[in-house]
Scaffold this active site. Structure first.
Site, PDB file in Angstrom:
ATOM      1  CB  CYS A  89      -0.984  -0.040   1.171  1.00  0.00           C
ATOM      2  SG  CYS A  89      -2.345   1.153   0.995  1.00  0.00           S
ATOM      3  CG  HIS A 197      -3.925  -3.332   2.826  1.00  0.00           C
ATOM      4  ND1 HIS A 197      -2.929  -2.944   3.696  1.00  0.00           N
ATOM      5  CD2 HIS A 197      -4.534  -2.191   2.411  1.00  0.00           C
ATOM      6  CE1 HIS A 197      -2.937  -1.629   3.814  1.00  0.00           C
ATOM      7  NE2 HIS A 197      -3.899  -1.148   3.041  1.00  0.00           N
ATOM      8  CD  GLU A 199      -2.012  -6.284   5.126  1.00  0.00           C
ATOM      9  OE1 GLU A 199      -2.164  -5.096   5.471  1.00  0.00           O
ATOM     10  OE2 GLU A 199      -1.467  -6.632   4.055  1.00  0.00           O
TER      11      GLU A 199
END
Length: 219
Positions: A89, A197, A199
């Site tokens: 990001c 992202h 994650e």
């Protein structure tokens, strides 16, 4: 989805850079799930022994670059030595040279890490800004980070996107009123970033993090 067999044989040592921005906990959990041995560190000396380095980030370009100032030399040295450096990001945007975000905020020129020459620009169409939510990845060229994710969906939260000087730096694109680079990489292939992202991107994100662990083990 198959597990990461390399990671099961030997854990990759990954340093997540703690420069005061970003949700480190979710990044660490995702990397650990992908098979990495993770250390969160604000000490550039830890970069030397790492198999890979993750530069996370949420927030403004200028603040990110200023906060990461003490790590600039160590990050550049690590990248030049061939250690994989993964920006997420804002961390991806910081891999580039400049950003319109500083100009938009009236803050003037701010120089990023310049590991992937280019700039970051603001969405300027009729689309809602920031882009927030799931969107599709269209892989444009081979890179081990994106193995198995063409056409899959990832989670984005951003108002600016990267425009590398060299079109060959674009690994994957995403359509949000305009096609923008959602995964980029330098010429060596060991410095790369995702605008989304991983994650927070479910199985797609886990696959990308597993791919990163493999890159770290193979480097």
């Amino acid at each position: 989805m198959e597990g990461n067999t390399h990671a099961k044989q030997r854990s990759a040592s990954v340093v997540v850079v703690d420069y005061g921005l970003g949700n480190l906990r979710s990044a660490v959990k995702g990397l650990e799930r992908a098979g990495a041995d993770v250390e969160v560190s604000d000490d550039p000396a830890t970069f030397d022994a790492a198999d890979g380095i993750v530069l996370p980030g949420v927030g403004a370009f200028r603040e990110g670059v200023e906060n990461a100032g003490p790590y600039r030399e160590a990050l550049v040295d690590a990248a030049e030595s061939g250690t994989p450096v993964f920006g997420i990001c804002l961390g991806m945007q910081m891999l580039l040279t400049t950003s319109e975000e500083a100009e938009h905020a009236g803050e003037g020129d701010v120089t990023g890490l310049d590991l992937i020459p280019g700039t970051n620009v603001r969405f300027d169409g009729d689309q809602k800004v920031p882009q927030m939510g799931w969107n599709e990845l269209a892989v444009q060229r081979d890179h081990p980070l994106v193995d198995g994710v063409d056409g899959e969906y990832a989670y984005f939260v951003h108002s600016y996107y990267a425009v590398p000087e060299d079109d060959a730096a674009v690994v994957a694109t995403t359509d949000y009123g305009t096609d923008f680079p959602s995964v980029i990489a330098d010429e060596s292939g060991t410095v790369f970033g995702t605008q989304f992202h991983p994650e927070k991107s479910g199985d797609t994100g886990l696959r990308i993090l597993e791919n990163f662990v493999n890159i770290c083990l193979d480097s």
